[in-house]
Design a protein around this motif. Structure first.
Motif, PDB file in Angstrom:
ATOM      1  N   MET A  48       3.894  -9.516  -6.935  1.00 27.97           N
ATOM      2  CA  MET A  48       2.735  -8.397  -6.312  1.00 27.97           C
ATOM      3  C   MET A  48       1.446  -8.697  -7.140  1.00 27.97           C
ATOM      4  SD  MET A  48       3.412  -4.360  -7.674  1.00 27.97           S
ATOM      5  CE  MET A  48       4.921  -4.038  -7.349  1.00 27.97           C
ATOM      6  N   LYS A  49       0.894  -8.712  -6.538  1.00 26.57           N
ATOM      7  CA  LYS A  49      -0.401  -9.302  -6.569  1.00 26.57           C
ATOM      8  C   LYS A  49      -1.366  -8.361  -7.928  1.00 26.57           C
ATOM      9  CE  LYS A  49      -2.009  -8.285  -2.234  1.00 26.57           C
ATOM     10  NZ  LYS A  49      -3.389  -8.647  -1.227  1.00 26.57           N
ATOM     11  N   GLU A  50      -2.228  -9.536  -8.515  1.00 28.49           N
ATOM     12  CA  GLU A  50      -3.359  -9.162  -9.225  1.00 28.49           C
ATOM     13  C   GLU A  50      -3.573  -7.104  -9.203  1.00 28.49           C
ATOM     14  OE1 GLU A  50      -5.829  -9.539 -12.441  1.00 28.49           O
ATOM     15  OE2 GLU A  50      -4.370 -11.770 -12.299  1.00 28.49           O
ATOM     16  N   SER A  51      -4.376  -7.731  -7.884  1.00 26.62           N
ATOM     17  CA  SER A  51      -4.977  -6.251  -7.687  1.00 26.62           C
ATOM     18  C   SER A  51      -4.645  -5.274  -7.637  1.00 26.62           C
ATOM     19  CB  SER A  51      -5.863  -6.171  -6.185  1.00 26.62           C
ATOM     20  OG  SER A  51      -4.554  -7.087  -5.254  1.00 26.62           O
ATOM     21  N   LEU A  52      -2.739  -5.639  -6.969  1.00 24.39           N
ATOM     22  CA  LEU A  52      -2.035  -4.093  -6.375  1.00 24.39           C
ATOM     23  C   LEU A  52      -1.535  -3.162  -7.265  1.00 24.39           C
ATOM     24  CD1 LEU A  52      -0.673  -2.380  -4.398  1.00 24.39           C
ATOM     25  CD2 LEU A  52       1.085  -3.607  -4.800  1.00 24.39           C
ATOM     26  N   LEU A  53      -1.618  -4.230  -8.854  1.00 25.95           N
ATOM     27  CA  LEU A  53      -0.906  -3.688 -10.105  1.00 25.95           C
ATOM     28  C   LEU A  53      -1.900  -3.013 -10.556  1.00 25.95           C
ATOM     29  CD1 LEU A  53       1.070  -6.896 -11.704  1.00 25.95           C
ATOM     30  CD2 LEU A  53       1.913  -4.886 -10.955  1.00 25.95           C
ATOM     31  N   HIS A  54      -3.597  -3.543 -10.817  1.00 28.55           N
ATOM     32  CA  HIS A  54      -5.185  -2.467 -11.190  1.00 28.55           C
ATOM     33  C   HIS A  54      -4.713  -1.698 -10.708  1.00 28.55           C
ATOM     34  CE1 HIS A  54      -8.421  -2.158 -12.673  1.00 28.55           C
ATOM     35  NE2 HIS A  54      -8.778  -2.030 -11.531  1.00 28.55           N
ATOM     36  N   ILE A  55      -4.431  -1.475  -9.310  1.00 30.92           N
ATOM     37  CA  ILE A  55      -4.931   0.198  -8.947  1.00 30.92           C
ATOM     38  C   ILE A  55      -3.709   0.560  -9.504  1.00 30.92           C
ATOM     39  CG2 ILE A  55      -4.837   1.080  -6.392  1.00 30.92           C
ATOM     40  CD1 ILE A  55      -6.703  -1.452  -4.931  1.00 30.92           C
ATOM     41  N   LYS A  56      -1.687   0.830  -9.117  1.00 34.64           N
ATOM     42  CA  LYS A  56      -1.075   1.577  -9.732  1.00 34.64           C
ATOM     43  C   LYS A  56      -1.217   2.181 -11.521  1.00 34.64           C
ATOM     44  CE  LYS A  56       2.788  -0.574  -7.256  1.00 34.64           C
ATOM     45  NZ  LYS A  56       4.269  -0.557  -7.249  1.00 34.64           N
ATOM     46  N   ASP A  57      -1.881   0.915 -12.017  1.00 34.38           N
ATOM     47  CA  ASP A  57      -2.455   1.116 -13.782  1.00 34.38           C
ATOM     48  C   ASP A  57      -3.455   2.544 -13.672  1.00 34.38           C
ATOM     49  OD1 ASP A  57      -2.335   0.962 -16.276  1.00 34.38           O
ATOM     50  OD2 ASP A  57      -4.416   0.190 -16.443  1.00 34.38           O
ATOM     51  N   LEU A  58      -4.727   2.122 -12.668  1.00 37.13           N
ATOM     52  CA  LEU A  58      -5.414   2.835 -12.424  1.00 37.13           C
ATOM     53  C   LEU A  58      -5.099   4.515 -11.925  1.00 37.13           C
ATOM     54  CD1 LEU A  58      -8.857   1.113 -10.579  1.00 37.13           C
ATOM     55  CD2 LEU A  58      -8.460   2.093 -13.226  1.00 37.13           C
ATOM     56  N   VAL A  59      -3.901   4.883 -10.999  1.00 40.29           N
ATOM     57  CA  VAL A  59      -3.934   5.701 -10.739  1.00 40.29           C
ATOM     58  C   VAL A  59      -2.521   6.414 -12.127  1.00 40.29           C
ATOM     59  CG1 VAL A  59      -1.765   6.946  -9.169  1.00 40.29           C
ATOM     60  CG2 VAL A  59      -3.316   5.155  -7.892  1.00 40.29           C
ATOM     61  N   LYS A  60      -2.074   5.746 -12.992  1.00 35.83           N
ATOM     62  CA  LYS A  60      -1.677   6.437 -13.229  1.00 35.83           C
ATOM     63  C   LYS A  60      -2.265   6.724 -14.852  1.00 35.83           C
ATOM     64  CE  LYS A  60       3.521   4.742 -12.785  1.00 35.83           C
ATOM     65  NZ  LYS A  60       4.190   5.833 -12.374  1.00 35.83           N
ATOM     66  N   GLN A  61      -3.225   6.639 -14.878  1.00 38.70           N
ATOM     67  CA  GLN A  61      -3.791   6.823 -16.613  1.00 38.70           C
ATOM     68  C   GLN A  61      -5.135   7.936 -15.611  1.00 38.70           C
ATOM     69  OE1 GLN A  61      -6.745   3.371 -18.106  1.00 38.70           O
ATOM     70  NE2 GLN A  61      -5.240   1.537 -16.972  1.00 38.70           N
ATOM     71  N   LYS A  65      -1.464   2.686  -1.894  1.00 30.62           N
ATOM     72  CA  LYS A  65      -1.656   1.706  -0.414  1.00 30.62           C
ATOM     73  C   LYS A  65      -3.005   2.352  -0.704  1.00 30.62           C
ATOM     74  CE  LYS A  65       2.503   1.664   0.824  1.00 30.62           C
ATOM     75  NZ  LYS A  65       4.107   2.138   1.769  1.00 30.62           N
ATOM     76  N   PHE A  66      -3.233   3.354  -0.535  1.00 32.68           N
ATOM     77  CA  PHE A  66      -5.166   4.274  -0.034  1.00 32.68           C
ATOM     78  C   PHE A  66      -6.077   3.684  -0.774  1.00 32.68           C
ATOM     79  CE2 PHE A  66      -8.630   6.760  -0.263  1.00 32.68           C
ATOM     80  CZ  PHE A  66      -9.184   7.116   0.451  1.00 32.68           C
ATOM     81  N   LEU A  67      -6.089   3.453  -2.012  1.00 33.32           N
ATOM     82  CA  LEU A  67      -6.792   2.612  -2.523  1.00 33.32           C
ATOM     83  C   LEU A  67      -7.369   0.840  -2.214  1.00 33.32           C
ATOM     84  CD1 LEU A  67      -6.834   5.141  -5.719  1.00 33.32           C
ATOM     85  CD2 LEU A  67      -8.573   4.952  -4.203  1.00 33.32           C
ATOM     86  N   ALA A  68      -6.013   0.904  -2.370  1.00 31.99           N
ATOM     87  CA  ALA A  68      -5.861  -0.977  -1.624  1.00 31.99           C
ATOM     88  C   ALA A  68      -6.365  -0.703  -0.525  1.00 31.99           C
ATOM     89  CB  ALA A  68      -4.338  -1.333  -1.739  1.00 31.99           C
TER      90      ALA A  68
END
Length: 71
Positions: A1-14, A45-48
């Motif tokens: 999984m790309k680092e940017s995708l992990l960052h976005i998932k973390d942002l959504v959770k936060q 997916k939208f934010l990515a």
């Protein structure tokens, strides 16, 4: 999984934990009264998407503001 995708998932959770987004019992994600996505995966997916970078930057700003306000 790309680092940017992990960052976005973390942002959504936060964002959900800081009540920027709210998850209704049906699983849909809302910002205020506005439905933003049918689930977390769709929101990620939208934010990515490169076309939605302004939305991502806005979310990062809102999250930063919420965190500063809670200190």
């Amino acid at each position: 999984m790309k680092e940017s995708l992990l960052h976005i998932k973390d942002l959504v959770k936060q964002a959900i934990s800081h009540s920027i987004y709210r998850v209704k019992p049906n699983g849909k994600i809302y910002e205020g009264e506005f439905e933003v996505a049918s689930d977390e995966e769709e929101l990620v997916k939208f934010l990515a998407d490169d076309d939605n970078q302004d939305e991502l930057l806005t979310l990062e700003g809102k999250l930063k503001t919420k965190k500063l306000a809670s200190v």
